[in-house]
Design a protein around this motif. Structure first.
Motif, PDB file in Angstrom:
ATOM      1  N   GLU A   1      51.701   8.929  23.412  1.00  0.00           N
ATOM      2  CA  GLU A   1      52.293   9.709  24.494  1.00  0.00           C
ATOM      3  C   GLU A   1      51.497  10.995  24.603  1.00  0.00           C
ATOM      4  N   GLU A   2      51.198  11.401  25.832  1.00  0.00           N
ATOM      5  CA  GLU A   2      50.476  12.649  26.061  1.00  0.00           C
ATOM      6  C   GLU A   2      51.268  13.506  27.024  1.00  0.00           C
TER       7      GLU A   2
ATOM      8  N   PHE B   1      57.783  16.062  24.611  1.00  0.00           N
ATOM      9  CA  PHE B   1      58.100  14.710  24.185  1.00  0.00           C
ATOM     10  C   PHE B   1      59.566  14.434  24.487  1.00  0.00           C
TER      11      PHE B   1
ATOM     12  N   GLU C   1      63.913   8.764  25.221  1.00  0.00           N
ATOM     13  CA  GLU C   1      63.351   7.501  25.728  1.00  0.00           C
ATOM     14  C   GLU C   1      63.257   6.435  24.641  1.00  0.00           C
ATOM     15  N   TYR C   2      63.469   6.811  23.394  1.00  0.00           N
ATOM     16  CA  TYR C   2      63.298   5.895  22.275  1.00  0.00           C
ATOM     17  C   TYR C   2      64.572   5.848  21.447  1.00  0.00           C
TER      18      TYR C   2
ATOM     19  N   VAL D   1      55.660   6.723  17.651  1.00  0.00           N
ATOM     20  CA  VAL D   1      55.124   7.413  18.810  1.00  0.00           C
ATOM     21  C   VAL D   1      54.178   8.492  18.291  1.00  0.00           C
TER      22      VAL D   1
ATOM     23  N   PHE E   1      52.356  11.622  19.517  1.00  0.00           N
ATOM     24  CA  PHE E   1      52.450  12.532  20.664  1.00  0.00           C
ATOM     25  C   PHE E   1      51.273  13.508  20.624  1.00  0.00           C
TER      26      PHE E   1
END
Length: 187
Positions: free
Chosen positions: A161-162, A166, A170-171, A183, A185
């Motif tokens: 993920e960028e 964050f 979503e998780y 993830v 980040f």
């Protein structure tokens, strides 16, 4: 005799150049190691900044802060310092260093970087900055992608993920007994 900071810098440089040990210089001069380092940094100042310091247009701490920059950058910022736009050492350093990433931010081996570094010899933590932000970001992303590939070997999933923040929502957390995912980040 009271020497100016620049005269002190030249005298200290002569001692160092002649092989004098730092401990002996400290004992002879009564100056701390940090003060000796700061004086020697004055020798990296551009001629224009040295002249401004000699003429007392800028303070010693301002000159020391300017020493972190390349001579052309020092000259560019000098007029703003004289005019009072940047007065503290921190403001001057921020102007010269800007948003350069630090060595401690790198998740890749330093040896992979082919660009130059800016090193703040006055910083307590010996701060070093990457001058080529684009190369830093490329190497950083490659290292993050490598981490994702490594985690994918041992986890149910792994993603990169960028962005600037964050979104944890979503998780979901892994159920008991599941490996779960990872993830990475990159901000």
């Amino acid at each position: 005799e009271n020497l100016s900071p620049l005269e002190e810098a030249h005298a200290l440089f002569s001692l160092v150049k002649n092989g004098e040990e730092l401990d002996n210089i400290v004992a002879q001069t009564g100056l701390s190691v940090a003060t000796i380092r700061r004086r020697l940094m004055l020798l990296t100042l551009s001629d224009k900044v040295k002249e401004a310091l000699s003429e007392k247009k800028i303070t010693l701490s301002q000159a020391e802060a300017l020493a972190i920059g390349k001579p052309e950058d020092q000259d560019e910022v000098l007029d703003d310092v004289i005019e009072g736009y940047y007065t503290t050492a921190e403001e001057i350093k921020d102007k010269l260093i800007g948003e350069l990433p630090t060595l401690s931010m790198a998740i890749f081996p330093k040896e992979q970087y082919t660009g130059t570094f800016t090193k703040d010899l006055l910083a307590e933590d010996d701060a070093t900055y990457f001058d080529d932000v684009e190369e830093f970001e490329t190497l950083q992303k490659q290292a993050a992608e490598k981490l994702v590939a490594e985690y994918a070997q041992t986890r149910d999933w792994a993603v990169l993920e960028e962005g600037h923040r964050f979104n944890k929502w979503e998780y979901d957390e892994a159920e008991e007994g599941e490996k779960g995912g990872v993830v990475v980040f990159l901000s």
